[in-house]
Design a protein around this motif. Structure first.
Motif, PDB file in Angstrom:
ATOM      1  N   THR A  22       0.836  -1.211   0.000  1.00  0.00           N
ATOM      2  CA  THR A  22       0.000   0.000   0.000  1.00  0.00           C
ATOM      3  C   THR A  22       0.864   1.252   0.000  1.00  0.00           C
ATOM      4  OG1 THR A  22      -0.223  -0.120   2.403  1.00  0.00           O
ATOM      5  CG2 THR A  22      -2.001  -1.064   1.091  1.00  0.00           C
ATOM      6  N   GLY A  23       1.982   1.229   0.708  1.00  0.00           N
ATOM      7  CA  GLY A  23       2.897   2.376   0.710  1.00  0.00           C
ATOM      8  C   GLY A  23       3.504   2.623  -0.660  1.00  0.00           C
ATOM      9  N   TRP A  24       3.912   1.535  -1.341  1.00  0.00           N
ATOM     10  CA  TRP A  24       4.489   1.692  -2.676  1.00  0.00           C
ATOM     11  C   TRP A  24       3.467   2.287  -3.634  1.00  0.00           C
ATOM     12  CZ3 TRP A  24       3.492   0.107  -7.608  1.00  0.00           C
ATOM     13  CH2 TRP A  24       4.493   0.346  -8.549  1.00  0.00           C
ATOM     14  N   CYS A  25       2.230   1.785  -3.585  1.00  0.00           N
ATOM     15  CA  CYS A  25       1.169   2.324  -4.456  1.00  0.00           C
ATOM     16  C   CYS A  25       0.938   3.806  -4.182  1.00  0.00           C
ATOM     17  CB  CYS A  25      -0.135   1.548  -4.264  1.00  0.00           C
ATOM     18  SG  CYS A  25      -0.076  -0.150  -4.856  1.00  0.00           S
ATOM     19  N   ALA A  26       0.860   4.158  -2.901  1.00  0.00           N
ATOM     20  CA  ALA A  26       0.642   5.562  -2.546  1.00  0.00           C
ATOM     21  C   ALA A  26       1.812   6.428  -3.000  1.00  0.00           C
ATOM     22  CB  ALA A  26       0.434   5.698  -1.039  1.00  0.00           C
ATOM     23  N   GLY A  27       3.037   5.956  -2.788  1.00  0.00           N
ATOM     24  CA  GLY A  27       4.224   6.720  -3.207  1.00  0.00           C
ATOM     25  C   GLY A  27       4.294   6.887  -4.712  1.00  0.00           C
ATOM     26  N   PHE A  28       3.987   5.814  -5.442  1.00  0.00           N
ATOM     27  CA  PHE A  28       4.015   5.871  -6.909  1.00  0.00           C
ATOM     28  C   PHE A  28       2.989   6.871  -7.430  1.00  0.00           C
ATOM     29  CE2 PHE A  28       2.926   4.249 -11.153  1.00  0.00           C
ATOM     30  CZ  PHE A  28       4.197   4.213 -11.722  1.00  0.00           C
ATOM     31  N   LEU A  29       1.754   6.808  -6.884  1.00  0.00           N
ATOM     32  CA  LEU A  29       0.714   7.755  -7.297  1.00  0.00           C
ATOM     33  C   LEU A  29       1.077   9.181  -6.907  1.00  0.00           C
ATOM     34  CD1 LEU A  29      -2.529   5.749  -6.491  1.00  0.00           C
ATOM     35  CD2 LEU A  29      -1.614   6.303  -8.739  1.00  0.00           C
ATOM     36  N   PHE A  30       1.633   9.347  -5.709  1.00  0.00           N
ATOM     37  CA  PHE A  30       2.042  10.673  -5.246  1.00  0.00           C
ATOM     38  C   PHE A  30       3.096  11.259  -6.178  1.00  0.00           C
ATOM     39  CE2 PHE A  30       4.407  13.577  -2.462  1.00  0.00           C
ATOM     40  CZ  PHE A  30       3.357  14.315  -1.936  1.00  0.00           C
ATOM     41  N   GLN A  31       4.039  10.424  -6.600  1.00  0.00           N
ATOM     42  CA  GLN A  31       5.091  10.877  -7.512  1.00  0.00           C
ATOM     43  C   GLN A  31       4.493  11.299  -8.855  1.00  0.00           C
ATOM     44  OE1 GLN A  31       7.139   7.822  -9.455  1.00  0.00           O
ATOM     45  NE2 GLN A  31       9.042   8.963  -9.746  1.00  0.00           N
ATOM     46  N   LYS A  32       3.594  10.491  -9.408  1.00  0.00           N
ATOM     47  CA  LYS A  32       2.994  10.803 -10.706  1.00  0.00           C
ATOM     48  C   LYS A  32       2.154  12.077 -10.632  1.00  0.00           C
ATOM     49  CE  LYS A  32       4.701   7.362 -12.923  1.00  0.00           C
ATOM     50  NZ  LYS A  32       5.789   7.578 -13.848  1.00  0.00           N
ATOM     51  N   VAL A  33       1.331  12.197  -9.594  1.00  0.00           N
ATOM     52  CA  VAL A  33       0.496  13.384  -9.433  1.00  0.00           C
ATOM     53  C   VAL A  33       1.372  14.607  -9.196  1.00  0.00           C
ATOM     54  CG1 VAL A  33      -1.225  14.473  -7.925  1.00  0.00           C
ATOM     55  CG2 VAL A  33      -1.540  12.125  -8.669  1.00  0.00           C
ATOM     56  N   GLY A  34       2.437  14.440  -8.402  1.00  0.00           N
ATOM     57  CA  GLY A  34       3.361  15.545  -8.144  1.00  0.00           C
ATOM     58  C   GLY A  34       4.034  16.035  -9.415  1.00  0.00           C
ATOM     59  N   LYS A  35       4.467  15.095 -10.250  1.00  0.00           N
ATOM     60  CA  LYS A  35       5.089  15.482 -11.524  1.00  0.00           C
ATOM     61  C   LYS A  35       4.091  16.200 -12.415  1.00  0.00           C
ATOM     62  CE  LYS A  35       8.727  12.033 -12.112  1.00  0.00           C
ATOM     63  NZ  LYS A  35       9.182  10.891 -12.902  1.00  0.00           N
ATOM     64  N   LEU A  36       2.863  15.685 -12.466  1.00  0.00           N
ATOM     65  CA  LEU A  36       1.827  16.302 -13.285  1.00  0.00           C
ATOM     66  C   LEU A  36       1.516  17.714 -12.793  1.00  0.00           C
ATOM     67  CD1 LEU A  36      -0.250  15.910 -15.592  1.00  0.00           C
ATOM     68  CD2 LEU A  36      -1.838  15.104 -13.849  1.00  0.00           C
ATOM     69  N   ALA A  37       1.391  17.883 -11.487  1.00  0.00           N
ATOM     70  CA  ALA A  37       1.100  19.205 -10.925  1.00  0.00           C
ATOM     71  C   ALA A  37       2.258  20.167 -11.177  1.00  0.00           C
ATOM     72  CB  ALA A  37       0.825  19.095  -9.428  1.00  0.00           C
ATOM     73  N   ALA A  38       3.490  19.708 -10.994  1.00  0.00           N
ATOM     74  CA  ALA A  38       4.653  20.565 -11.231  1.00  0.00           C
ATOM     75  C   ALA A  38       4.743  20.962 -12.701  1.00  0.00           C
ATOM     76  CB  ALA A  38       5.932  19.856 -10.791  1.00  0.00           C
ATOM     77  N   THR A  39       4.454  20.023 -13.595  1.00  0.00           N
ATOM     78  CA  THR A  39       4.476  20.323 -15.025  1.00  0.00           C
ATOM     79  C   THR A  39       3.400  21.341 -15.383  1.00  0.00           C
ATOM     80  OG1 THR A  39       5.293  18.098 -15.493  1.00  0.00           O
ATOM     81  CG2 THR A  39       4.328  19.294 -17.326  1.00  0.00           C
ATOM     82  N   ALA A  40       2.202  21.172 -14.828  1.00  0.00           N
ATOM     83  CA  ALA A  40       1.108  22.100 -15.116  1.00  0.00           C
ATOM     84  C   ALA A  40       1.423  23.507 -14.610  1.00  0.00           C
ATOM     85  CB  ALA A  40      -0.198  21.592 -14.498  1.00  0.00           C
ATOM     86  N   VAL A  41       1.901  23.612 -13.376  1.00  0.00           N
ATOM     87  CA  VAL A  41       2.214  24.930 -12.819  1.00  0.00           C
ATOM     88  C   VAL A  41       3.385  25.565 -13.560  1.00  0.00           C
ATOM     89  CG1 VAL A  41       3.069  26.124 -10.752  1.00  0.00           C
ATOM     90  CG2 VAL A  41       1.255  24.423 -10.555  1.00  0.00           C
TER      91      VAL A  41
END
Length: 149
Positions: A54-73
């Protein structure tokens, strides 16, 4: 009539609130009677695996969403700068700075008002982590691996 009242009082039982709280935890109402701390149900290896996955899934999703948000901003800011430099858009930077400072002040006010609720949430989270330390440590390790992958 007075004697009847005395006999009714004798029939009441004393409720021990600490014992009641142990038997009727909030997760019993949400998840059912057989639920409780994970420590009571699974072996240490199972808890570590569950927490890690569950931690790996959360970390992987957090990384992807973080990259997407950083790219958008970042992309939005870059497009704004290009449009401003080309003359398509005129940006009032003093007004932007004033609005950002106003938002900071409002955020500080709200944060000060929410401090007691945040402290309660932190205490409950700490208690949960203490009760399920094996799963929690597996989750943290899996989360860090998920961020790295």
């Amino acid at each position: 009539s007075f004697e009847d009242h005395d006999s009714d009082e004798d029939s009441y039982e004393v409720l021990d609130l600490t014992e009641y709280a142990r038997r009727h935890r909030w997760w019993n109402r949400v998840f059912g009677r057989n639920s409780g701390p994970i420590v009571e149900k699974y072996s240490v290896a199972t808890q570590i695996v569950m927490g890690g996955v569950t931690g790996w899934c959360a970390g992987f999703l957090f990384q992807k969403v973080g990259k997407l948000a950083a790219t958008a901003v970042g992309g939005g800011f870059l497009l704004l700068q290009i449009a401003s430099h080309s003359g398509y858009v005129q940006v009032d930077w003093k007004r932007v700075e004033k609005d950002v400072n106003k938002a900071k002040k409002q955020f500080k006010k709200r944060a000060n008002k929410a401090a007691p609720e945040i402290n309660t949430l932190i205490e409950e989270s700490t208690e949960f982590i203490k009760q399920n330390i094996v799963v929690s440590s597996g989750f943290v390790g899996g989360f860090l691996l998920g961020l790295a992958s």
